[in-house]
Design a protein around this motif. Structure first.
Motif, PDB file in Angstrom:
ATOM      1  N   GLY A  15       0.805  -1.212   0.000  1.00 43.25           N
ATOM      2  CA  GLY A  15       0.000   0.000   0.000  1.00 43.25           C
ATOM      3  C   GLY A  15       0.841   1.264   0.000  1.00 43.25           C
ATOM      4  O   GLY A  15       2.038   1.246   0.298  1.00 43.25           O
ATOM      5  N   VAL A  16       0.196   2.384  -0.320  1.00 40.11           N
ATOM      6  CA  VAL A  16       0.899   3.654  -0.497  1.00 40.11           C
ATOM      7  C   VAL A  16       0.305   4.726   0.411  1.00 40.11           C
ATOM      8  O   VAL A  16      -0.914   4.924   0.441  1.00 40.11           O
ATOM      9  N   LEU A  17       1.167   5.404   1.133  1.00 41.58           N
ATOM     10  CA  LEU A  17       0.814   6.611   1.877  1.00 41.58           C
ATOM     11  C   LEU A  17       1.298   7.800   1.056  1.00 41.58           C
ATOM     12  O   LEU A  17       2.500   7.960   0.836  1.00 41.58           O
ATOM     13  N   ALA A  18       0.352   8.621   0.579  1.00 44.85           N
ATOM     14  CA  ALA A  18       0.692   9.785  -0.242  1.00 44.85           C
ATOM     15  C   ALA A  18       0.365  11.044   0.549  1.00 44.85           C
ATOM     16  O   ALA A  18      -0.762  11.207   1.032  1.00 44.85           O
ATOM     17  N   ILE A  19       1.337  11.929   0.679  1.00 51.99           N
ATOM     18  CA  ILE A  19       1.195  13.122   1.523  1.00 51.99           C
ATOM     19  C   ILE A  19       1.514  14.365   0.700  1.00 51.99           C
ATOM     20  O   ILE A  19       2.567  14.445   0.056  1.00 51.99           O
ATOM     21  N   TRP A  20       0.602  15.351   0.750  1.00 54.49           N
ATOM     22  CA  TRP A  20       0.759  16.615   0.031  1.00 54.49           C
ATOM     23  C   TRP A  20       1.282  17.684   0.974  1.00 54.49           C
ATOM     24  O   TRP A  20       0.919  17.724   2.146  1.00 54.49           O
ATOM     25  N   SER A  21       2.113  18.565   0.440  1.00 55.63           N
ATOM     26  CA  SER A  21       2.606  19.701   1.226  1.00 55.63           C
ATOM     27  C   SER A  21       2.737  20.922   0.334  1.00 55.63           C
ATOM     28  O   SER A  21       3.163  20.822  -0.825  1.00 55.63           O
ATOM     29  N   GLY A  22       2.380  22.054   0.901  1.00 56.57           N
ATOM     30  CA  GLY A  22       2.533  23.315   0.174  1.00 56.57           C
ATOM     31  C   GLY A  22       3.924  23.899   0.265  1.00 56.57           C
ATOM     32  O   GLY A  22       4.169  25.004  -0.236  1.00 56.57           O
ATOM     33  N   TYR A  23       4.860  23.172   0.861  1.00 56.80           N
ATOM     34  CA  TYR A  23       6.229  23.657   1.015  1.00 56.80           C
ATOM     35  C   TYR A  23       7.157  22.461   1.215  1.00 56.80           C
ATOM     36  O   TYR A  23       6.719  21.395   1.664  1.00 56.80           O
ATOM     37  N   PRO A  24       8.445  22.610   0.915  1.00 56.38           N
ATOM     38  CA  PRO A  24       9.401  21.530   1.209  1.00 56.38           C
ATOM     39  C   PRO A  24       9.554  21.381   2.719  1.00 56.38           C
ATOM     40  O   PRO A  24       9.634  22.365   3.445  1.00 56.38           O
ATOM     41  N   ALA A  25       9.541  20.161   3.190  1.00 57.64           N
ATOM     42  CA  ALA A  25       9.755  19.877   4.618  1.00 57.64           C
ATOM     43  C   ALA A  25      10.995  19.002   4.719  1.00 57.64           C
ATOM     44  O   ALA A  25      10.910  17.778   4.605  1.00 57.64           O
TER      45      ALA A  25
END
Length: 217
Positions: free
Chosen positions: A169-179
């Motif tokens: 399975g895949v955990l996909a995470i969005w971010s509005g900035y580089p972390a």
């Protein structure tokens, strides 16, 4: 301003409109806007490309403006199932009201179930249930809106997501900035990690957003 929505635990979201454009804001921060959706759509399409099952089970954290949900439903097979966990009840009202044109027929799709709950709690109570978990919660892997969101992206929260995924399975995470360093935290939670950087506009223009695709081996 069209409306406001209280966030469980404190804080308030604002829904604003200017002409044909809409924005959901928290304080001075624009969390979502109707005129930019490229990376939110990519969150769904990149994750779904890695889930090649007729009966795929997806969890999406947050309704937002519907871009991730609509993109996922567009590519998933007929027997797939999608659960959206939305913390703020008023956001669902907006999806059925002033933002309905962005959602189209998505909320009526028979593959969809919307649950008004904290996505963290749903993940914690769902061992090996999902083929993909898509998180567009807060503005990235930090608790900007609510410090409670930090627990989603802590090592403990990531381990819960790992446990909620089926093998592969895949955990996909969005971010509005580089972390910086967040990919290392995903690896510490036993994921195989791919980090995708993309601009919000075409031809390398616009703000830079990040999507992490973390696979359970």
């Amino acid at each position: 301003m069209i409306d406001t929505a209280d966030i469980p635990g404190g804080g308030r979201l604002l829904l604003r409109r200017r002409g044909n454009d809409f924005a959901i804001e928290y304080g001075e921060t624009q969390l979502m806007v109707s005129w930019v959706s490229r990376s939110e759509q990519a969150l769904a399409t990149l994750a779904c490309q890695r889930v090649c099952k007729d009966d795929a089970q997806l969890l999406i954290g947050g309704l937002g403006m519907g871009f991730t949900l609509v993109a996922a439903l567009a590519v998933l097979p007929a027997n797939a199932r999608v659960v959206v966990a939305e913390l703020v009840p008023k956001v669902l009202d907006w999806a059925r009201g002033p933002l309905a044109h962005l959602f189209g027929d998505a909320l009526a799709d028979r593959r969809l179930a919307v649950e008004i709950c904290d996505v963290h709690d749903l993940i914690a109570g769902s061992p090996e249930r999902f083929d993909a978990i898509l998180l567009d919660v807060d503005n990235g892997p930090d608790g900007l809106i609510s410090l409670a969101n930090d627990r989603l992206y802590s090592v403990g929260g990531l381990q819960l997501a790992h446990a909620a995924l089926r093998p592969g399975g895949v955990l996909a995470i969005w971010s509005g900035y580089p972390a910086y360093g967040f990919a290392d935290e995903l690896e510490d939670a036993r994921f195989i990690v791919e980090e995708v950087h993309m601009r919000t506009g075409e031809r390398g223009r616009g703000d830079r957003h990040v999507i992490w695709l973390a696979t359970k081996s």
